[in-house]
Design a protein around this motif. Structure first.
Motif, PDB file in Angstrom:
ATOM      1  N   LEU A 256       0.832  -1.223   0.000  1.00 40.95           N
ATOM      2  CA  LEU A 256       0.000   0.000   0.000  1.00 40.95           C
ATOM      3  C   LEU A 256       0.859   1.263   0.000  1.00 40.95           C
ATOM      4  O   LEU A 256       0.554   2.259  -0.661  1.00 40.95           O
ATOM      5  N   ALA A 257       1.956   1.223   0.749  1.00 44.75           N
ATOM      6  CA  ALA A 257       2.839   2.401   0.801  1.00 44.75           C
ATOM      7  C   ALA A 257       3.464   2.670  -0.554  1.00 44.75           C
ATOM      8  O   ALA A 257       3.627   3.832  -0.983  1.00 44.75           O
ATOM      9  N   VAL A 258       3.839   1.614  -1.277  1.00 46.98           N
ATOM     10  CA  VAL A 258       4.425   1.799  -2.616  1.00 46.98           C
ATOM     11  C   VAL A 258       3.414   2.424  -3.574  1.00 46.98           C
ATOM     12  O   VAL A 258       3.731   3.333  -4.344  1.00 46.98           O
ATOM     13  N   LEU A 259       2.178   1.902  -3.539  1.00 47.93           N
ATOM     14  CA  LEU A 259       1.137   2.484  -4.409  1.00 47.93           C
ATOM     15  C   LEU A 259       0.878   3.956  -4.071  1.00 47.93           C
ATOM     16  O   LEU A 259       0.663   4.797  -4.951  1.00 47.93           O
ATOM     17  N   GLY A 260       0.902   4.289  -2.782  1.00 45.02           N
ATOM     18  CA  GLY A 260       0.699   5.687  -2.371  1.00 45.02           C
ATOM     19  C   GLY A 260       1.789   6.592  -2.901  1.00 45.02           C
ATOM     20  O   GLY A 260       1.536   7.725  -3.363  1.00 45.02           O
ATOM     21  N   ALA A 261       3.045   6.120  -2.858  1.00 40.89           N
ATOM     22  CA  ALA A 261       4.160   6.921  -3.373  1.00 40.89           C
ATOM     23  C   ALA A 261       4.012   7.144  -4.877  1.00 40.89           C
ATOM     24  O   ALA A 261       4.287   8.235  -5.402  1.00 40.89           O
ATOM     25  N   ALA A 262       3.553   6.079  -5.594  1.00 46.04           N
ATOM     26  CA  ALA A 262       3.355   6.230  -7.043  1.00 46.04           C
ATOM     27  C   ALA A 262       2.266   7.269  -7.344  1.00 46.04           C
ATOM     28  O   ALA A 262       2.387   8.085  -8.274  1.00 46.04           O
ATOM     29  N   ALA A 263       1.179   7.211  -6.568  1.00 46.64           N
ATOM     30  CA  ALA A 263       0.094   8.181  -6.769  1.00 46.64           C
ATOM     31  C   ALA A 263       0.592   9.606  -6.528  1.00 46.64           C
ATOM     32  O   ALA A 263       0.229  10.553  -7.249  1.00 46.64           O
ATOM     33  N   PHE A 264       1.448   9.805  -5.500  1.00 44.99           N
ATOM     34  CA  PHE A 264       2.026  11.134  -5.235  1.00 44.99           C
ATOM     35  C   PHE A 264       2.851  11.618  -6.420  1.00 44.99           C
ATOM     36  O   PHE A 264       2.827  12.798  -6.786  1.00 44.99           O
ATOM     37  N   GLY A 265       3.575  10.693  -7.045  1.00 43.52           N
ATOM     38  CA  GLY A 265       4.383  11.075  -8.202  1.00 43.52           C
ATOM     39  C   GLY A 265       3.524  11.577  -9.347  1.00 43.52           C
ATOM     40  O   GLY A 265       3.849  12.573 -10.009  1.00 43.52           O
ATOM     41  N   ILE A 266       2.420  10.859  -9.597  1.00 39.59           N
ATOM     42  CA  ILE A 266       1.506  11.319 -10.665  1.00 39.59           C
ATOM     43  C   ILE A 266       0.922  12.695 -10.317  1.00 39.59           C
ATOM     44  O   ILE A 266       0.759  13.568 -11.176  1.00 39.59           O
ATOM     45  N   GLY A 267       0.613  12.896  -9.026  1.00 40.05           N
ATOM     46  CA  GLY A 267       0.083  14.195  -8.603  1.00 40.05           C
ATOM     47  C   GLY A 267       1.068  15.317  -8.855  1.00 40.05           C
ATOM     48  O   GLY A 267       0.686  16.435  -9.272  1.00 40.05           O
ATOM     49  N   ILE A 268       2.356  15.045  -8.609  1.00 39.87           N
ATOM     50  CA  ILE A 268       3.390  16.065  -8.857  1.00 39.87           C
ATOM     51  C   ILE A 268       3.449  16.407 -10.345  1.00 39.87           C
ATOM     52  O   ILE A 268       3.578  17.569 -10.744  1.00 39.87           O
ATOM     53  N   TYR A 269       3.318  15.381 -11.191  1.00 36.33           N
ATOM     54  CA  TYR A 269       3.342  15.618 -12.644  1.00 36.33           C
ATOM     55  C   TYR A 269       2.143  16.481 -13.073  1.00 36.33           C
ATOM     56  O   TYR A 269       2.289  17.442 -13.838  1.00 36.33           O
ATOM     57  N   GLU A 270       0.961  16.156 -12.602  1.00 36.26           N
ATOM     58  CA  GLU A 270      -0.232  16.929 -12.966  1.00 36.26           C
ATOM     59  C   GLU A 270      -0.135  18.372 -12.446  1.00 36.26           C
ATOM     60  O   GLU A 270      -0.659  19.317 -13.061  1.00 36.26           O
ATOM     61  N   ASN A 271       0.563  18.560 -11.339  1.00 38.33           N
ATOM     62  CA  ASN A 271       0.757  19.905 -10.812  1.00 38.33           C
ATOM     63  C   ASN A 271       1.595  20.751 -11.774  1.00 38.33           C
ATOM     64  O   ASN A 271       1.319  21.931 -12.005  1.00 38.33           O
ATOM     65  N   SER A 272       2.653  20.131 -12.355  1.00 34.44           N
ATOM     66  CA  SER A 272       3.480  20.864 -13.328  1.00 34.44           C
ATOM     67  C   SER A 272       2.679  21.179 -14.587  1.00 34.44           C
ATOM     68  O   SER A 272       2.821  22.254 -15.186  1.00 34.44           O
ATOM     69  N   VAL A 273       1.808  20.209 -15.014  1.00 33.86           N
ATOM     70  CA  VAL A 273       0.959  20.464 -16.182  1.00 33.86           C
ATOM     71  C   VAL A 273       0.019  21.637 -15.910  1.00 33.86           C
ATOM     72  O   VAL A 273      -0.194  22.521 -16.751  1.00 33.86           O
ATOM     73  N   MET A 274      -0.553  21.666 -14.716  1.00 31.40           N
ATOM     74  CA  MET A 274      -1.474  22.756 -14.349  1.00 31.40           C
ATOM     75  C   MET A 274      -0.772  24.114 -14.392  1.00 31.40           C
ATOM     76  O   MET A 274      -1.317  25.105 -14.881  1.00 31.40           O
ATOM     77  N   LYS A 275       0.486  24.159 -13.891  1.00 35.74           N
ATOM     78  CA  LYS A 275       1.221  25.428 -13.904  1.00 35.74           C
ATOM     79  C   LYS A 275       1.495  25.890 -15.331  1.00 35.74           C
ATOM     80  O   LYS A 275       1.412  27.075 -15.640  1.00 35.74           O
TER      81      LYS A 275
ATOM     82  N   THR B 241      -7.606  19.373 -11.135  1.00 38.57           N
ATOM     83  CA  THR B 241      -8.443  18.303 -10.559  1.00 38.57           C
ATOM     84  C   THR B 241      -7.672  16.993 -10.454  1.00 38.57           C
ATOM     85  O   THR B 241      -7.707  16.295  -9.425  1.00 38.57           O
ATOM     86  N   LEU B 242      -6.940  16.605 -11.541  1.00 34.43           N
ATOM     87  CA  LEU B 242      -6.153  15.368 -11.502  1.00 34.43           C
ATOM     88  C   LEU B 242      -5.076  15.433 -10.423  1.00 34.43           C
ATOM     89  O   LEU B 242      -4.805  14.438  -9.716  1.00 34.43           O
ATOM     90  N   ARG B 243      -4.431  16.581 -10.301  1.00 33.18           N
ATOM     91  CA  ARG B 243      -3.409  16.744  -9.256  1.00 33.18           C
ATOM     92  C   ARG B 243      -4.000  16.483  -7.874  1.00 33.18           C
ATOM     93  O   ARG B 243      -3.464  15.715  -7.068  1.00 33.18           O
ATOM     94  N   ASN B 244      -5.138  17.069  -7.612  1.00 34.10           N
ATOM     95  CA  ASN B 244      -5.767  16.922  -6.299  1.00 34.10           C
ATOM     96  C   ASN B 244      -6.205  15.478  -6.044  1.00 34.10           C
ATOM     97  O   ASN B 244      -6.090  14.960  -4.920  1.00 34.10           O
ATOM     98  N   VAL B 245      -6.706  14.840  -7.123  1.00 30.99           N
ATOM     99  CA  VAL B 245      -7.153  13.444  -6.970  1.00 30.99           C
ATOM    100  C   VAL B 245      -5.983  12.530  -6.605  1.00 30.99           C
ATOM    101  O   VAL B 245      -6.044  11.723  -5.650  1.00 30.99           O
ATOM    102  N   PHE B 246      -4.878  12.627  -7.362  1.00 27.71           N
ATOM    103  CA  PHE B 246      -3.735  11.745  -7.106  1.00 27.71           C
ATOM    104  C   PHE B 246      -3.045  12.074  -5.788  1.00 27.71           C
ATOM    105  O   PHE B 246      -2.534  11.172  -5.105  1.00 27.71           O
ATOM    106  N   TYR B 247      -3.018  13.361  -5.437  1.00 25.42           N
ATOM    107  CA  TYR B 247      -2.491  13.701  -4.104  1.00 25.42           C
ATOM    108  C   TYR B 247      -3.317  13.036  -3.029  1.00 25.42           C
ATOM    109  O   TYR B 247      -2.806  12.475  -2.039  1.00 25.42           O
ATOM    110  N   GLY B 248      -4.633  13.080  -3.187  1.00 29.85           N
ATOM    111  CA  GLY B 248      -5.505  12.475  -2.179  1.00 29.85           C
ATOM    112  C   GLY B 248      -5.379  10.965  -2.118  1.00 29.85           C
ATOM    113  O   GLY B 248      -5.308  10.361  -1.021  1.00 29.85           O
ATOM    114  N   VAL B 249      -5.358  10.335  -3.310  1.00 33.49           N
ATOM    115  CA  VAL B 249      -5.216   8.877  -3.344  1.00 33.49           C
ATOM    116  C   VAL B 249      -3.869   8.445  -2.748  1.00 33.49           C
ATOM    117  O   VAL B 249      -3.777   7.479  -1.966  1.00 33.49           O
ATOM    118  N   GLY B 250      -2.779   9.127  -3.132  1.00 35.67           N
ATOM    119  CA  GLY B 250      -1.460   8.789  -2.604  1.00 35.67           C
ATOM    120  C   GLY B 250      -1.398   8.917  -1.103  1.00 35.67           C
ATOM    121  O   GLY B 250      -0.842   8.043  -0.408  1.00 35.67           O
TER     122      GLY B 250
END
Length: 522
Positions: free
Chosen positions: A451-470, A499-508
């Motif tokens: 579960l911890a590994v999946l959470g870290a992966a979700a955080f990574g996707i959230g970081i990527y979507e954050n750069s796209v949003m900027k 929205t995607l950034r917030n979703v993946f941050y939350g899931v992670g």
């Protein structure tokens, strides 16, 4: 020569005596003026103008006699010319020629203008019957003023409203009364008969007058007076009087957007007034007297248009120029939850800047602030060449009002009836739980790590979507949009990435928390 002059005077007296005794004599003496103001010819011409107006106002048909220049010259004191007569000579001449009324004009100069004063006296009592004063820039315009004001002055010599029949001895019936029905085109004229007003203040109307010859005068605002000499007889008569217009027209037809300012109409002001004769000036045809006029056209959304216009009788002038849109200064800032925000500013659908905003804005424009669902109309009453400061509160558009939900109180639990069987069941379940816990601990740690590994992966996707949003937000801020739809499309991209950034941050965050909990607790 003396004998010849005496003979001329005698002949003049005999000529006057030949006129019926019931006639009324009116003398107009020569106009007086300094030599450096008017020439002799100009003074004589103005005198002739006065005499011609006296003839119009006091016609022979009404038993008036206007004295000629020769009649007056013959009756002057010895050695005095007609152009020299003034002051005491005015009264003396009136008595010498048995004139009932005598008038004279005097011309002078006031500043750069010529002035004239005309007086008329009743010679029997040396009584001033009336006078008028006029001013103009030259002698030709002075003539116009004389023709305008002389006739009403001479009409004061008419006396009683109706001519009275000559006295005759014996008993006779009174004059036959005639019902005179008077109409005019246009209607609404006031009527005077033989120089005196009647009860008829607005045509059509009927006036009862005695048989005989009468002069009927119709007067109405904006029209020339109509004077008619009429022989009245019979039981009733009808009279139609066509009045000539004495006005021109101004057609106010400017080009402007009538839908601006909630459809407010333009306001027309002429010579400082918004109405004339209880009729409001308006967009379209306006009747005005001949002469110069100052006009102003105002509207809440446009600059005031001012101009001068010369009106000519029976002609129409038109104002059809385009009104210039007024502008005012706007100082605007946007706040949300008490803190100032940097958001785009829109004027009539076009982006013009960001808050804090200071700029010139057309009056009656639709001003908006914010973007996306927080874009709203700014309440600003702009004024011409004035600065208006506005603080706009950002509110989510179409945000529903969330009703406050009140939690229902929990129902009181009834205490379970303790019995031996339930206690034994609880003991058995506790023993089973201990056994299951010891068994589960052997598999919990791998699950927690996964579960911890999946959470870290979700955080990574959230970081990527954050750069796209900027990146998309940078494109939105730097772009100049030609339409509102283009701006909304770009904003949708920003919103999607956010929205995607917030979703993946939350899931992670959730997966990491679950993994840590499973690893350490179980």
């Amino acid at each position: 020569m003396k004998v010849f002059e005496t003979l001329k005077k005698c002949m003049a007296v005999f000529a006057l005596l030949a006129i019926p005794a019931s006639a009324t004599y009116v003398a107009v003496l020569e106009t007086m003026a300094p030599k450096d103001v008017l020439s002799l010819e100009e003074k004589q011409y103005l005198t002739d103008v006065l005499r011609s107006e006296a003839v119009k106002a006091l016609p022979a048909e009404m038993n008036f006699t206007i004295m000629t220049r020769d009649n007056i010259q013959m009756m002057l004191p010895p050695g005095k010319g007609i152009e020299e007569c003034e002051g005491s000579c005015l009264v003396e001449t009136g008595k010498n020629i048995a004139a009932d009324y005598i008038a004279q004009g005097r011309v002078g100069r006031f500043g750069s203008n010529l002035t004239i004063t005309v007086e008329m006296y009743e010679t029997a009592g040396n009584k001033l019957m009336g006078s008028f004063t006029a001013k103009s820039s030259d002698v030709e315009k002075l003539e116009v003023e004389i023709r305008k004001q002389a006739k009403p002055l001479f009409m004061k010599a008419r006396g009683n409203a109706y001519a009275q029949p000559a006295f005759a001895s014996g008993i006779s019936a009174g004059p036959q009364m005639v019902a005179l029905k008077i109409q005019s085109i246009p209607m609404g004229a006031s009527i005077a008969i033989d120089g005196r007003p009647t009860k008829c203040m607005s045509t059509p109307c009927t006036v009862n007058i005695p048989e005989g010859e009468h002069r009927v005068l119709a007067a109405r605002d904006d029209y020339q007076d109509k004077d008619s000499l009429l022989m009245v007889e019979g039981a009733e008569m009808a009279l139609m009087m066509n009045l000539e217009p004495n006005f021109g027209q101004l057609n106010v037809d400017p080009k402007y957007d009538e839908h601006l300012g909630n459809g407010n109409p333009i306001v027309v002001t002429i010579d400082g007034k918004t109405s004339r004769n209880d009729v409001a000036f308006k967009k379209g045809i306006n009747n005005l007297p001949a002469g110069p006029h100052s006009v102003q056209i105002s509207h809440p959304c446009y600059e005031t248009a001012s101009f001068n216009v010369g009106i000519t009788v029976a002609k129409t002038e038109k104002f059809d120029q385009e009104l210039k849109r007024g502008k005012g200064w706007l100082t605007l800032k946007a706040v949300k939850d008490g803190s100032e925000q940097k958001v785009p500013v829109w004027v009539d659908g076009a982006k013009v800047g960001e808050t804090p905003f200071v700029g010139e804005v057309p009056l009656c424009s639709k001003v908006e602030a914010g973007d996306g669902e927080f874009r709203g109309v700014v309440a600003a009453e702009l004024k011409v060449n004035a600065n208006v400061e506005v603080t706009h509160e950002l509110v989510k558009s179409g945000q529903p009002v969330v009703a406050e939900e009140k939690a229902e109180p929990e129902k009181e639990q009834q205490p379970a009836q303790a019995n031996v069987d339930e206690k034994q069941a609880q003991a058995s379940e506790a023993a089973a739980d201990v056994a299951n816990k010891e068994k589960g601990m052997s598999i919990a740690k791998p699950i927690g790590i996964g579960l911890a590994v999946l959470g870290a992966a979700a955080f990574g996707i959230g970081i990527y979507e954050n750069s796209v949003m900027k990146d998309e937000r940078g494109k939105y801020d730097d772009a100049t949009f030609t339409s509102e739809s283009e701006a909304d499309d770009q904003w949708d991209k920003v919103k999607k990435a956010s929205t995607l950034r917030n979703v993946f941050y939350g899931v992670g965050a959730g997966l990491l928390a679950a993994g840590v909990t499973v690893f350490f607790v179980f």
